[in-house]
Design an enzyme around this catalytic site. Structure first.
Site, PDB file in Angstrom:
ATOM      1  N   PHE A  48     -13.661  -5.882   1.185  1.00 23.77           N
ATOM      2  CA  PHE A  48     -14.430  -4.765   0.643  1.00 23.77           C
ATOM      3  C   PHE A  48     -15.782  -4.699   1.354  1.00 23.77           C
ATOM      4  O   PHE A  48     -16.825  -4.891   0.747  1.00 23.77           O
ATOM      5  CB  PHE A  48     -14.658  -4.925  -0.866  1.00 23.77           C
ATOM      6  CG  PHE A  48     -13.469  -4.570  -1.727  1.00 23.77           C
ATOM      7  CD1 PHE A  48     -12.557  -3.618  -1.319  1.00 23.77           C
ATOM      8  CD2 PHE A  48     -13.281  -5.184  -2.956  1.00 23.77           C
ATOM      9  CE1 PHE A  48     -11.460  -3.291  -2.112  1.00 23.77           C
ATOM     10  CE2 PHE A  48     -12.194  -4.867  -3.760  1.00 23.77           C
ATOM     11  CZ  PHE A  48     -11.286  -3.915  -3.340  1.00 23.77           C
ATOM     12  N   PRO A  49     -15.813  -4.430   2.655  1.00 20.89           N
ATOM     13  CA  PRO A  49     -17.081  -4.475   3.389  1.00 20.89           C
ATOM     14  C   PRO A  49     -18.084  -3.430   2.941  1.00 20.89           C
ATOM     15  O   PRO A  49     -19.291  -3.603   3.137  1.00 20.89           O
ATOM     16  CB  PRO A  49     -16.653  -4.249   4.838  1.00 20.89           C
ATOM     17  CG  PRO A  49     -15.376  -3.478   4.739  1.00 20.89           C
ATOM     18  CD  PRO A  49     -14.691  -4.027   3.524  1.00 20.89           C
ATOM     19  N   LEU A  50     -17.594  -2.345   2.333  1.00 25.02           N
ATOM     20  CA  LEU A  50     -18.487  -1.278   1.862  1.00 25.02           C
ATOM     21  C   LEU A  50     -18.514  -1.220   0.337  1.00 25.02           C
ATOM     22  O   LEU A  50     -18.649  -0.151  -0.250  1.00 25.02           O
ATOM     23  CB  LEU A  50     -18.055   0.070   2.447  1.00 25.02           C
ATOM     24  CG  LEU A  50     -18.095   0.147   3.975  1.00 25.02           C
ATOM     25  CD1 LEU A  50     -17.625   1.504   4.469  1.00 25.02           C
ATOM     26  CD2 LEU A  50     -19.496  -0.147   4.497  1.00 25.02           C
TER      27      LEU A  50
ATOM     28  N   TYR B 192       0.859  -1.180   0.000  1.00 27.61           N
ATOM     29  CA  TYR B 192       0.000   0.000   0.000  1.00 27.61           C
ATOM     30  C   TYR B 192       0.895   1.230   0.000  1.00 27.61           C
ATOM     31  O   TYR B 192       1.408   1.650   1.031  1.00 27.61           O
ATOM     32  CB  TYR B 192      -0.892   0.029   1.241  1.00 27.61           C
ATOM     33  CG  TYR B 192      -1.935  -1.050   1.336  1.00 27.61           C
ATOM     34  CD1 TYR B 192      -2.246  -1.882   0.257  1.00 27.61           C
ATOM     35  CD2 TYR B 192      -2.643  -1.247   2.512  1.00 27.61           C
ATOM     36  CE1 TYR B 192      -3.212  -2.857   0.359  1.00 27.61           C
ATOM     37  CE2 TYR B 192      -3.620  -2.223   2.623  1.00 27.61           C
ATOM     38  CZ  TYR B 192      -3.891  -3.025   1.557  1.00 27.61           C
ATOM     39  OH  TYR B 192      -4.854  -4.001   1.668  1.00 27.61           O
TER      40      TYR B 192
ATOM     41  N   PRO C 122     -24.051  -1.466  -7.475  1.00 21.64           N
ATOM     42  CA  PRO C 122     -25.414  -1.801  -7.063  1.00 21.64           C
ATOM     43  C   PRO C 122     -26.442  -1.090  -7.943  1.00 21.64           C
ATOM     44  O   PRO C 122     -26.201  -0.005  -8.467  1.00 21.64           O
ATOM     45  CB  PRO C 122     -25.481  -1.282  -5.622  1.00 21.64           C
ATOM     46  CG  PRO C 122     -24.049  -1.246  -5.160  1.00 21.64           C
ATOM     47  CD  PRO C 122     -23.258  -0.880  -6.384  1.00 21.64           C
TER      48      PRO C 122
END
Length: 308
Positions: A217-219, A66, A239
């Site tokens: 990627f929880p969100l 990162y 979505p």
């Protein structure tokens, strides 16, 4: 300083005495755009890390690719000497190339180099949790070393005392079983969120074995934030309007945000799930951490279960 374990959605115990709050923090968004280079605001990046710990976070997820190196350097600058109870998880098996891309680097010698680099950058004598990052939820990067050879190398480093616990990232159930035949697996990190259940089979295997499952990627990779332009999202990834409408309907019943509902759903999905929402914003950090106090009704959980 001792971290108030349990203030972020309950506690999940890992291997070798490690315990983490189920709602943690992911450091991927701390570097600059494209997870490359320094942060837009260095002081804010440090403040986000310190505030996360102040809010009770005991699980920070990072990697030396990162930035590269940026996230780990910021974590050390902000938090070292580290508070008691803080678990820092990192990933190896991937490096960044000159075009800012992600390149497989899972050969034994390269894994040893990456572990040493993480130790130095984070200022630790032993890494808490190290994930072997596989190409993409079961798909190997071109030229990647044999899976068993790579995981075996990390198992050797664990035996040498450089790693406390081992994890896997982006794997199949078959790879999980193969790794467990070599050494204990404390955690798996795969893609899984409200609109993408591709990791469900691996989650079920982790639940059966009592292995922590972390959604990376929880969100939905940030796509839940209102007002974002999703027209450039990969086909089938964004979505739909109908899915957002259902999510907003549920959120409205609790006076919550989309992100909070998505995190509450994930933590309620299984007793072994962990969430590591990442952000470079203090306001979004506060919003995310507040999700630990949200309890969804069985009816709303069932409604959200049907979104994917």
């Amino acid at each position: 300083m001792t971290v108030p374990i349990g203030s972020t959605g309950g506690v999940l115990r890992l291997a070798d005495g490690l315990a983490v709050g189920r709602l943690g923090y992911g450091a991927m968004q701390l570097p600059g755009p494209g997870v490359w280079g320094p942060p837009r605001d260095h002081a804010t990046a440090l403040a986000v890390l310190r505030r996360a710990v102040g809010l009770g976070v005991t699980h920070i997820d990072t990697s030396d690719f990162y930035g590269p190196h940026v996230a780990n350097d910021l974590i050390k600058e902000a938090l070292h000497p580290y508070p008691d109870g803080l678990v820092i998880a990192t990933k190896v098996g991937v490096v960044r190339d000159e075009w800012h891309g992600f390149e497989a680097a899972a050969e034994p010698e390269r894994l040893r180099e990456q572990v040493e680099e993480n130790l130095v950058r984070l200022g630790r004598a032993r890494l808490d949790l190290v994930y072997l990052r596989v190409g993409g939820d079961g798909l190997l990067f071109p030229g990647e070393a044999p899976f068993a050879e790579s995981f075996g190398t990390l198992a050797e480093l664990r035996e040498r005392g450089l790693i406390r616990a081992l994890g896997l990232s982006g794997v199949t159930t078959g790879q999980l079983a193969e790794a467990r035949a070599i050494a204990p697996v404390a955690a798996v990190q795969n893609r899984f969120h409200l609109f993408d259940r591709s990791g469900a089979e691996v989650l079920a295997a982790c639940e059966e074995a009592g292995i922590a499952f972390t959604s990376y990627f929880p969100l939905a990779a940030g796509m839940l934030r209102p007002g974002l332009d999703l027209s450039q999202a990969p086909p089938g990834m964004a979505p739909s309007a109908g899915q957002f409408a259902t999510l907003d309907e549920v959120a409205g019943r609790y006076g919550a945000t989309r992100a909070q509902v998505a995190l509450a759903w994930l933590l309620g999905r299984s007793p072994v799930t962990l969430a590591i929402p990442g952000t470079s914003s203090l306001a979004h950090l506060e919003e995310n951490m507040a999700a630990a106090r949200l309890r969804l009704s069985p009816e709303d959980i069932a409604l959200l279960d049907g979104l994917a």
